[in-house]
Design a protein around this motif. Structure first.
Motif, short mmCIF file in Angstrom:
data_model
loop_
_atom_site.label_atom_id
_atom_site.label_comp_id
_atom_site.label_asym_id
_atom_site.label_seq_id
_atom_site.Cartn_x
_atom_site.Cartn_y
_atom_site.Cartn_z
N ARG A 1 14.47 -62.15 86.47
CA ARG A 1 15.88 -62.45 86.20
C ARG A 1 16.77 -61.22 86.41
O ARG A 1 17.82 -61.31 87.07
CB ARG A 1 16.06 -62.97 84.78
N GLY B 1 10.31 -69.90 84.37
CA GLY B 1 11.53 -69.42 83.74
C GLY B 1 12.02 -68.06 84.19
O GLY B 1 12.96 -67.52 83.62
N SER B 2 11.38 -67.45 85.21
CA SER B 2 11.81 -66.17 85.78
C SER B 2 11.86 -65.03 84.76
O SER B 2 12.82 -64.25 84.73
CB SER B 2 13.17 -66.32 86.46
N PRO B 3 10.82 -64.88 83.92
CA PRO B 3 10.89 -63.84 82.89
C PRO B 3 10.93 -62.42 83.43
O PRO B 3 11.56 -61.55 82.82
CB PRO B 3 9.62 -64.08 82.06
N GLU C 1 9.58 -68.21 89.24
CA GLU C 1 10.68 -69.15 88.98
C GLU C 1 10.23 -70.35 88.18
O GLU C 1 10.95 -70.84 87.29
CB GLU C 1 11.29 -69.61 90.31
N ASP D 1 13.68 -78.45 74.03
CA ASP D 1 14.27 -78.31 75.35
C ASP D 1 15.73 -78.73 75.25
O ASP D 1 16.03 -79.86 74.85
CB ASP D 1 13.52 -79.20 76.35
N VAL E 1 19.73 -74.32 80.78
CA VAL E 1 18.48 -74.61 80.09
C VAL E 1 18.29 -73.61 78.95
O VAL E 1 18.38 -72.40 79.15
CB VAL E 1 17.27 -74.51 81.05
N SER E 2 18.03 -74.13 77.76
CA SER E 2 17.66 -73.29 76.62
C SER E 2 16.32 -73.77 76.10
O SER E 2 16.04 -74.98 76.10
CB SER E 2 18.71 -73.39 75.50
N MET E 3 15.50 -72.83 75.66
CA MET E 3 14.16 -73.16 75.17
C MET E 3 13.94 -72.48 73.83
O MET E 3 14.20 -71.28 73.69
CB MET E 3 13.09 -72.72 76.17
N ASP F 1 16.91 -70.48 89.86
CA ASP F 1 17.43 -69.12 89.80
C ASP F 1 18.90 -69.06 90.21
O ASP F 1 19.59 -68.08 89.92
CB ASP F 1 16.59 -68.20 90.69
N ASN G 1 17.81 -69.79 78.30
CA ASN G 1 16.99 -69.28 79.40
C ASN G 1 17.81 -69.16 80.67
O ASN G 1 17.83 -68.13 81.32
CB ASN G 1 15.79 -70.20 79.64
N ARG G 2 18.51 -70.25 81.04
CA ARG G 2 19.36 -70.23 82.22
C ARG G 2 20.74 -70.77 81.87
O ARG G 2 20.85 -71.85 81.29
CB ARG G 2 18.75 -71.08 83.35
#
Length: 376
Positions: free
Chosen positions: A144, A139-141, A136, A245, A175-177, A318, A280-281
């Motif tokens: 997810r 980023g929980s790659p 987590e 970010d 969240v975007s990266m 998450d 990402n989330r």
């Protein structure tokens, strides 16, 4: 009929198990340590609930799943990884002073994980699934898809992340990266700088445009963070890049920024841009938690205490994934304390049993199919 409220778990039992987890270090990037911690968590699940969870390996990373067999369970969601590097417990071990316990990862979120296990036991109900992930904090790659798969089966998701000053988290920013890569052309900075295309100059122009994409009124932030460029001090840089970010309260804002980033064009002739990354989330929007928050407040009142109003926070979890696919989600039901990701993070010892009882009571109500008005 008067509700049979969950029994209070002794503080000593909870603290001993929290200490066991805190002293089992589990930095996200260290697969050997996270796997060892998964083994300890699996043993603790077996000790508390009488059944060992299934260990699922995804791209070499362990995640734990215990299914109840219910057709529409309540999903308890937790993670065992922390941000703390191996060896941190050598000079900062778990300790208790008065009403406070401290140690790396105690607040985010090993105390919440222990509370969740005892909540399932003291609730005395079937129909609760447990998922504990190990990535987590990065980023929980790998987890997810597993999180979303299990959430789609659930009637509701309760996330055992730490509270915000005791309050559940009823909204989280999405969240975007990204990484923005700039390609130019190298040349000698003294002999013929005009022959080059300065990637750093191009990046500087783009950073100004990036910062302008934020919308303070909407709470949308676009933050260039890490940047690098060039090779030597006498060479026009041929490459440059920055990490970005992006945070937004709504999916629409998240998409607006993504569209704008993908529409960027170079300002210098001969320069080229490449955008990597993306969402990402998704946001955990308030609508996903409204009914569950009202229910949690009512359950707390039944247990004899007032639950603080829900809080909207900028960080992701998450729970963003589960809310993003339309499943009712209430986050921040874990430990009461402070200092997540900071030296000295801590939890309230008296609140351990109180929060355990709250989650247990929520589970009792949510799994009661005869009380349809209580189910979101």
């Amino acid at each position: 009929m008067t509700a049979v409220l969950p029994a209070r778990v002794p503080d000593g039992e909870l603290l001993a198990q929290v200490e066991r987890l805190v002293m089992t270090e589990s930095p996200s990037e260290d697969l050997a340590l996270t796997r060892a911690c998964a083994g300890v968590v699996g043993g603790l699940v077996s000790e508390v609930l009488g059944e060992r969870p299934q260990e699922l390996d995804v791209d070499g990373r362990p995640h734990l799943l215990l299914r109840s067999g219910a057709e529409r369970p309540v999903l308890l969601l937790a993670h065992l990884d922390t941000v703390w590097p191996a060896g941190t417990t050598a000079d900062w071990p778990f300790s208790v002073a008065g009403d406070t316990a401290t140690g790396p990862g105690v607040f985010d979120m090993k105390a919440g994980l222990v509370q969740g296990l005892h909540a399932v036991r003291t609730a005395g109900v079937a129909g609760v699934d447990l998922l504990v992930t190990s990535d987590e904090e990065i980023g929980s790659p790998t987890s997810r898809s597993l999180i979303e798969r299990e959430a789609r089966r659930a009637r509701a998701v309760l996330v055992l992340e730490p509270s915000a000053d005791g309050a559940p988290k009823t909204a989280r920013k999405g969240v975007s990266m990204y990484r923005l890569l700039v390609t130019g052309r190298a040349s000698h900075a003294g002999l013929e700088p005009e022959a080059g295309v300065n990637a750093l100059v191009e990046l500087a122009a783009q950073v100004a445009a990036l910062a302008a994409l934020g919308d303070p009124a909407a709470g949308t932030t676009v933050t260039p963070t890490v940047a690098r460029a060039g090779t030597t001090t006498n060479t026009v840089p041929a490459t440059a890049e920055t990490a970005l970010d992006v945070r937004a309260w709504t999916a629409a804002e998240q998409q607006r920024v993504d569209d704008a980033l993908r529409a960027l064009t170079p300002t210098l002739d001969g320069a080229a841009l490449q955008l990597l990354g993306g969402v990402n989330r998704p946001p955990l929007e308030a609508a996903a938690s409204t009914a569950l928050m009202a229910l949690a407040a009512r359950c707390a009142a039944e247990l004899g205490f007032a639950l603080p109003d829900g809080r909207a926070v900028g960080g992701g979890s998450d729970g963003n994934f589960t809310a993003g696919i339309g499943v009712p989600t209430l986050d921040g039901l874990g430990a009461v304390g402070a200092g997540a990701h900071a030296r000295g993070e801590r939890v309230s010892v008296p609140a351990l049993a109180e929060r355990t009882a709250l989650v247990a009571r929520l589970l009792q109500v949510l799994t009661n199919d005869d009380a349809q008005e209580d189910t979101p």
